[in-house]
Design an enzyme around this catalytic site. Structure first.
Site, short mmCIF file in Angstrom:
data_model
loop_
_atom_site.label_atom_id
_atom_site.label_comp_id
_atom_site.label_asym_id
_atom_site.label_seq_id
_atom_site.Cartn_x
_atom_site.Cartn_y
_atom_site.Cartn_z
N ARG A 149 -3.67 6.53 -0.36
CA ARG A 149 -4.17 7.70 0.36
C ARG A 149 -3.16 8.43 1.24
O ARG A 149 -3.41 9.55 1.65
CB ARG A 149 -5.39 7.30 1.20
CG ARG A 149 -6.60 7.10 0.32
CD ARG A 149 -7.73 6.46 1.09
NE ARG A 149 -7.36 5.12 1.47
CZ ARG A 149 -8.13 4.30 2.18
NH1 ARG A 149 -9.29 4.71 2.60
NH2 ARG A 149 -7.73 3.08 2.47
N ARG A 159 -6.28 11.10 -8.30
CA ARG A 159 -7.56 10.40 -8.27
C ARG A 159 -8.73 11.36 -8.45
O ARG A 159 -9.70 11.06 -9.14
CB ARG A 159 -7.73 9.69 -6.92
CG ARG A 159 -7.34 8.22 -6.87
CD ARG A 159 -8.40 7.27 -7.38
NE ARG A 159 -9.71 7.40 -6.76
CZ ARG A 159 -10.07 6.89 -5.60
NH1 ARG A 159 -9.21 6.20 -4.88
NH2 ARG A 159 -11.30 7.05 -5.13
N ARG A 190 0.81 -1.22 0.00
CA ARG A 190 0.00 0.00 0.00
C ARG A 190 0.84 1.27 0.00
O ARG A 190 0.45 2.28 0.59
CB ARG A 190 -0.96 0.04 1.20
CG ARG A 190 -2.06 -0.99 1.17
CD ARG A 190 -3.19 -0.50 0.26
NE ARG A 190 -4.19 -1.55 0.09
CZ ARG A 190 -5.26 -1.69 0.86
NH1 ARG A 190 -5.49 -0.85 1.84
NH2 ARG A 190 -6.11 -2.67 0.64
N TYR A 249 -14.70 -12.03 0.24
CA TYR A 249 -15.48 -10.82 -0.06
C TYR A 249 -16.74 -11.17 -0.85
O TYR A 249 -17.80 -10.56 -0.68
CB TYR A 249 -14.65 -9.80 -0.85
CG TYR A 249 -13.65 -9.04 -0.01
CD1 TYR A 249 -14.08 -8.06 0.88
CD2 TYR A 249 -12.29 -9.30 -0.10
CE1 TYR A 249 -13.16 -7.36 1.66
CE2 TYR A 249 -11.37 -8.60 0.67
CZ TYR A 249 -11.81 -7.64 1.55
OH TYR A 249 -10.92 -6.95 2.32
N ASP A 251 -6.43 -3.56 -7.57
CA ASP A 251 -7.02 -4.09 -6.35
C ASP A 251 -7.35 -5.56 -6.58
O ASP A 251 -7.52 -5.98 -7.73
CB ASP A 251 -8.30 -3.32 -5.96
CG ASP A 251 -8.70 -3.64 -4.53
OD1 ASP A 251 -8.16 -3.01 -3.61
OD2 ASP A 251 -9.51 -4.56 -4.33
O1 CP3 Z 1 -0.03 -1.89 -2.35
C1 CP3 Z 1 -0.28 -1.04 -3.21
O2 CP3 Z 1 0.06 0.16 -3.10
C2 CP3 Z 1 -0.89 -1.49 -4.53
C3 CP3 Z 1 -2.26 -1.37 -4.69
C4 CP3 Z 1 -3.21 -2.25 -3.89
C5 CP3 Z 1 -4.49 -1.79 -3.49
N1 CP3 Z 1 -5.18 -2.81 -2.96
C6 CP3 Z 1 -4.95 -0.42 -3.70
C7 CP3 Z 1 -6.07 0.06 -2.89
C8 CP3 Z 1 -3.14 -3.58 -3.52
C9 CP3 Z 1 -1.97 -4.53 -3.67
C10 CP3 Z 1 -4.39 -3.93 -2.93
C11 CP3 Z 1 -4.72 -5.28 -2.48
C12 CP3 Z 1 -5.85 -5.46 -1.60
N2 CP3 Z 1 -7.11 -4.92 -1.72
C13 CP3 Z 1 -5.86 -6.35 -0.52
C14 CP3 Z 1 -4.70 -7.19 -0.11
C15 CP3 Z 1 -3.68 -6.39 0.62
C16 CP3 Z 1 -4.07 -5.99 2.03
O3 CP3 Z 1 -4.19 -4.79 2.26
O4 CP3 Z 1 -4.24 -6.89 2.84
C17 CP3 Z 1 -7.13 -6.31 0.06
C18 CP3 Z 1 -7.60 -7.07 1.27
C19 CP3 Z 1 -7.91 -5.41 -0.72
C20 CP3 Z 1 -9.34 -5.04 -0.53
C21 CP3 Z 1 -9.45 -3.59 -0.22
N3 CP3 Z 1 -9.36 -2.61 -1.20
C22 CP3 Z 1 -9.59 -2.96 1.04
C23 CP3 Z 1 -9.73 -3.67 2.36
C24 CP3 Z 1 -9.59 -1.56 0.82
C25 CP3 Z 1 -9.62 -0.44 1.83
C26 CP3 Z 1 -10.95 0.21 1.94
C27 CP3 Z 1 -10.89 1.47 2.77
O5 CP3 Z 1 -11.28 2.54 2.24
O6 CP3 Z 1 -10.43 1.41 3.92
C28 CP3 Z 1 -9.44 -1.38 -0.57
C29 CP3 Z 1 -9.36 -0.10 -1.28
C30 CP3 Z 1 -8.02 0.23 -1.82
N4 CP3 Z 1 -7.21 -0.61 -2.51
C31 CP3 Z 1 -7.41 1.52 -1.75
C32 CP3 Z 1 -6.20 1.41 -2.44
C33 CP3 Z 1 -5.20 2.51 -2.71
C34 CP3 Z 1 -8.02 2.76 -1.14
C35 CP3 Z 1 -8.94 3.36 -2.16
C36 CP3 Z 1 -9.20 4.81 -1.95
O7 CP3 Z 1 -8.34 5.64 -2.28
O8 CP3 Z 1 -10.29 5.13 -1.46
#
Ligand code: CP3
Length: 399
Positions: A85, A94, A81, A208, A130
């Protein structure tokens, strides 16, 4: 796994001279011939850094377990990550674009992927996407709700729900084009910094789908696995093909390593993991096992699963902050490179505490054939980006 002959032909275009690159053990389940696929000169992993490629970049040398005692170079570092954000430039890029729309807009996904590399000087980019993007590309209704996470329109809970999943034919292959394009733009921009491709593992993605959204204990998913194993296996193998083809598309387009995220797999005991999950995760990793790229496998709270997660076809194991790396090394087969595992909490402490943790992680990983430094889990959104930039500089200054 269904292979796409078109993309493979493009990839092996004989106009560019194929170059053999170092091979990795063929531990994946479904490597078709066992022969490593040759990468064309245009792939970053087919050329050394001196020729503008990444094949001998520190990240890849450590992921291949090629750390040498004599060398005086620091362990490479990137952060799960790292894009997103915590960065003002991410929020700016974004704007009001929905998360999943941003992921399938190639120029935007490429720009967001490169941002943390530019700012923090980390040793790898992680492709901005994602784990639910493939489901969206296959036609399922899914969105990412800010502050919540992925939410599916129709939870998948019965045999009939699984029957109704879209078939993953040529349409899905074509739907992956924006991903290929985004990866191509990203690696052109990254130059000699490798790009890590990734996919969500079948358990985490399917949970999910079954729960409909995020869940603390994944109860419905675990109940489905036990009460209707046949339905579970059909769902998990659909997700395995979905994720495997997403991963393969990224590697063929230019990613030089992959990470399989099974973030929530720590909710399972080892017996259930072996029976219900391992074969499906092995299928995803097997989808790239004939390509000469390291395969990292990561779960949160999964110390009790390190060995089976390695057996699923990983060449590198990611460890969260709950287990010391030297302890993980005792569990894993001799010579396994590791990734991890600074506690993300130290991003919010005084600098002395943070750097003491960083030194402890380096010391615990010093006995590994390769050690890529990372956090124990993702960068929290409220992290001060300067703290990450300084942490990278600190790690790069250590020997
Ligand atoms: O690591 C990185 O920077 C690469 C991009 C990446 C994202 N998601 C971007 C993202 C990666 C590798 C993921 C994988 C992902 N997505 C996982 C596995 C990794 C982990 O964190 O355990 C999981 C479980 C997800 C599912 C997911 N997507 C969640 C739980 C969330 C957070 C929701 C929240 O708002 O709290 C996301 C959204 C997400 N994925 C964001 C990003 C940058 C945030 C989106 C935003 O800007 O609103």
């Amino acid at each position: 796994m269904a292979q796409n002959s078109t993309s493979e032909q493009v990839f092996r275009d004989s106009a560019s001279e194929p170059t053999p690159v170092p091979t990795l053990p063929q531990v994946g389940a479904s490597s078709r011939t066992g022969d490593p696929v040759l990468l064309p000169f245009s792939h970053p992993a087919a050329r050394p850094v001196a020729d503008g490629g990444v094949s001998d970049a520190p990240l890849l040398r450590h992921l291949r377990g090629e750390r040498s005692e004599s060398e005086d170079t620091p362990a490479p570092v990137w952060f799960m990550r790292q894009a997103g954000r915590s960065l003002p430039e991410y929020r700016e890029a974004r704007g009001t674009t929905a998360m999943l729309d941003a992921c399938v807009t190639p120029a935007l996904a490429a720009e967001i992927t490169v941002q943390p590399v530019r700012r923090h000087r980390v040793d790898a980019g992680i492709f901005f996407s994602d784990i639910v993007v493939p489901a969206r590309l296959a036609g399922l209704g899914v969105e990412i709700r800010p502050g919540v996470g992925p939410v599916f329109d129709h939870p998948i809970r019965t045999a009939a729900d699984v029957d109704a999943l879209p078939p993953l034919g040529d349409d899905y292959e074509a739907a992956l084009d924006p991903i290929r394009e985004a990866v191509g733009l990203t690696v052109a921009e990254l130059g000699t910094t490798p790009l890590i491709g990734f996919a969500g593992a079948p358990f985490t993605v399917a949970s999910y789908m079954v729960e409909g959204g995020p869940s603390r204990d994944h109860l419905r998913t675990r109940a489905l696995m036990r009460s209707e194993p046949e339905t579970w296996h059909r769902l998990a193998s659909w997700v395995a093909e979905l994720s495997g083809r997403f991963l393969r598309a990224q590697v063929l387009a230019g990613a030089s390593a992959v990470q399989l995220f099974d973030s929530w797999v720590g909710a399972l005991g080892a017996d259930l993991y072996r029976e219900a999950v391992l074969p499906h995760s092995a299928e995803v990793l097997g989808a790239v096992a004939d390509l000469p790229v390291p395969r990292i496998h990561f779960g949160v709270g999964a110390a009790h699963l390190l060995r089976p997660m390695h057996e699923a076809g990983a060449t590198v194991v990611g460890v969260d902050h709950r287990m010391r790396l030297d302890e993980a090394l005792e569990i894993l087969p001799e010579g396994t490179p590791v990734q991890g595992n600074i506690d993300p909490a130290v991003l919010f402490t005084a600098e002395e505490v943070r750097y003491a943790e960083a030194r402890a992680v380096l010391a615990a990983g010093a006995g590994a054939s390769g050690h890529v430094v990372n956090l124990g889990h993702g960068v929290p959104p409220e992290t001060d980006p300067q703290v990450l930039t300084d942490l990278v500089a600190f790690l790069h200054a250590q020997r």
